[in-house]
Design a protein around this motif. Structure first.
Motif, PDB file in Angstrom:
ATOM      1  N   LYS A   1      -0.991   4.586  -1.628  1.00 47.28           N
ATOM      2  CA  LYS A   1      -1.974   5.205  -1.420  1.00 47.28           C
ATOM      3  C   LYS A   1      -1.578   5.307   0.124  1.00 47.28           C
ATOM      4  O   LYS A   1      -2.883   5.154   0.638  1.00 47.28           O
ATOM      5  CB  LYS A   1      -2.864   3.233  -1.125  1.00 47.28           C
TER       6      LYS A   1
ATOM      7  N   LEU B   1       0.774  -1.092  -0.063  1.00 53.33           N
ATOM      8  CA  LEU B   1      -0.088  -0.200   0.268  1.00 53.33           C
ATOM      9  C   LEU B   1       1.134   0.936  -0.032  1.00 53.33           C
ATOM     10  O   LEU B   1       0.094   2.443   0.290  1.00 53.33           O
ATOM     11  CB  LEU B   1      -1.002  -0.395   1.266  1.00 53.33           C
TER      12      LEU B   1
ATOM     13  N   GLU C   1      -7.899  -4.333  -0.291  1.00 49.59           N
ATOM     14  CA  GLU C   1      -6.589  -2.679   0.723  1.00 49.59           C
ATOM     15  C   GLU C   1      -7.103  -3.178   1.569  1.00 49.59           C
ATOM     16  O   GLU C   1      -5.593  -2.586   2.309  1.00 49.59           O
ATOM     17  CB  GLU C   1      -6.430  -2.468  -0.796  1.00 49.59           C
ATOM     18  N   GLN C   2      -8.080  -3.058   2.535  1.00 49.79           N
ATOM     19  CA  GLN C   2      -8.927  -2.328   3.593  1.00 49.79           C
ATOM     20  C   GLN C   2      -7.755  -3.739   4.490  1.00 49.79           C
ATOM     21  O   GLN C   2      -7.315  -3.304   5.530  1.00 49.79           O
ATOM     22  CB  GLN C   2     -10.028  -2.559   4.181  1.00 49.79           C
TER      23      GLN C   2
ATOM     24  N   ARG D   1      -8.620 -12.866  -2.919  1.00 48.11           N
ATOM     25  CA  ARG D   1      -8.263 -11.727  -2.989  1.00 48.11           C
ATOM     26  C   ARG D   1      -7.844 -12.477  -0.668  1.00 48.11           C
ATOM     27  O   ARG D   1      -6.642 -12.641  -0.721  1.00 48.11           O
ATOM     28  CB  ARG D   1      -9.123 -10.726  -2.256  1.00 48.11           C
TER      29      ARG D   1
ATOM     30  N   LEU E   1     -10.929   2.350  -0.719  1.00 44.95           N
ATOM     31  CA  LEU E   1      -9.756   1.353  -0.678  1.00 44.95           C
ATOM     32  C   LEU E   1     -10.760   0.011  -0.938  1.00 44.95           C
ATOM     33  O   LEU E   1     -12.234  -0.436  -1.032  1.00 44.95           O
ATOM     34  CB  LEU E   1      -9.159   0.849   0.127  1.00 44.95           C
ATOM     35  N   SER E   2     -10.287  -0.850  -1.825  1.00 41.83           N
ATOM     36  CA  SER E   2     -11.362  -2.316  -1.679  1.00 41.83           C
ATOM     37  C   SER E   2     -11.072  -3.513  -0.366  1.00 41.83           C
ATOM     38  O   SER E   2     -10.563  -2.382   0.531  1.00 41.83           O
ATOM     39  CB  SER E   2     -10.694  -2.816  -3.476  1.00 41.83           C
TER      40      SER E   2
ATOM     41  N   ARG F   1      -5.284  -5.214   4.163  1.00 40.47           N
ATOM     42  CA  ARG F   1      -3.905  -5.283   3.807  1.00 40.47           C
ATOM     43  C   ARG F   1      -3.638  -4.149   5.223  1.00 40.47           C
ATOM     44  O   ARG F   1      -2.668  -3.532   6.032  1.00 40.47           O
ATOM     45  CB  ARG F   1      -3.541  -5.264   2.910  1.00 40.47           C
TER      46      ARG F   1
END
Length: 223
Positions: free
Chosen positions: A130, A127, A142-143, A172, A138-139, A145
């Motif tokens: 970002k 990340l 990603e959240q 994912r 975030l997807s 992560r």
């Protein structure tokens, strides 16, 4: 190291969540803890983090005895144990960078340390580009992560991931589990609590299975 010796845990309502559980997780291990809802997984997490004390038996985590620990010592125990939650528990109005930095500020880290450590951890979880985004941008993957980065930033010796892929699609989920494997290879002890047996079978790690408060299996996948 995490050690449970003949641990029982009964609640005031009368039900027994754990009934004579014994197990040991060595420093640097990667272990899956699996079992159906209500099997005792959450009670084990709460014992490890010092939220609960055992009714009988002995729990030791990273040098702390959880059956005799003083309330004033619990924050120091928790600095050694990072927790990744299924529902992420991110701060919606703080950036990716500040969500992770917040975990360091809580324990009194200096701003210079924060400026050095947070970018490193964000890069580790993918990340790094970002850091200025908000969690809502975030997807789901990603959240998660980001939640892992926050758990990792204070360099705990142990991370507990509680259903870390419960809200993610299979692709994912595999990515997140692979990331946890990589963090483990860097030296962090990893306990992943999950009910997703299909995903667990894709990795050649130790699997402790619990049901009705009892350990019913302790094996290594593929062994």
């Amino acid at each position: 190291m995490i050690t449970f010796q003949n641990v029982t845990k009964s609640y005031s309502v009368g039900n027994t969540a754990l009934n004579g559980v014994s197990m040991q997780i060595e420093d640097g291990e990667f272990v899956f803890l699996v079992g159906p809802s209500g099997s005792g997984k959450s009670t084990i997490i709460r014992l490890i983090t010092g939220e609960l004390k055992p009714s009988t038996g002995h729990v030791q985590v990273n040098g702390y005895s959880l059956d005799t620990i003083r309330r004033s010592e619990v924050p120091y125990l928790r600095r050694t144990v990072g927790v990744v939650f299924q529902d992420f528990r991110l701060i919606a109005n703080k950036s990716v960078y500040d969500n992770v930095a917040f975990a360091m500020r809580v324990i009194g880290a200096r701003e210079r340390e924060i400026r050095e450590r947070v970018p490193y951890v964000l890069n580790l979880v993918g990340l790094g580009n970002k850091s200025r985004r908000l969690p809502g941008e975030l997807s789901g993957g990603e959240q998660q992560r980001l939640a892992i980065a926050r758990a990792l930033v204070n360099n705990p010796s142990t991370i507990i991931a509680d259903e870390p892929t419960g809200n993610l699609d299979p692709a994912r989920s595999y990515e997140i589990m692979s990331l946890l494997q990589e963090i483990n290879r860097l030296g962090t002890t990893m306990l992943v609590v999950t009910h997703e047996m299909d995903l667990v079978q894709r990795f050649s790690n130790r699997v402790i299975e619990i049901n009705d408060g009892l350990i019913v299996s302790d094996r290594v996948n593929g062994a």
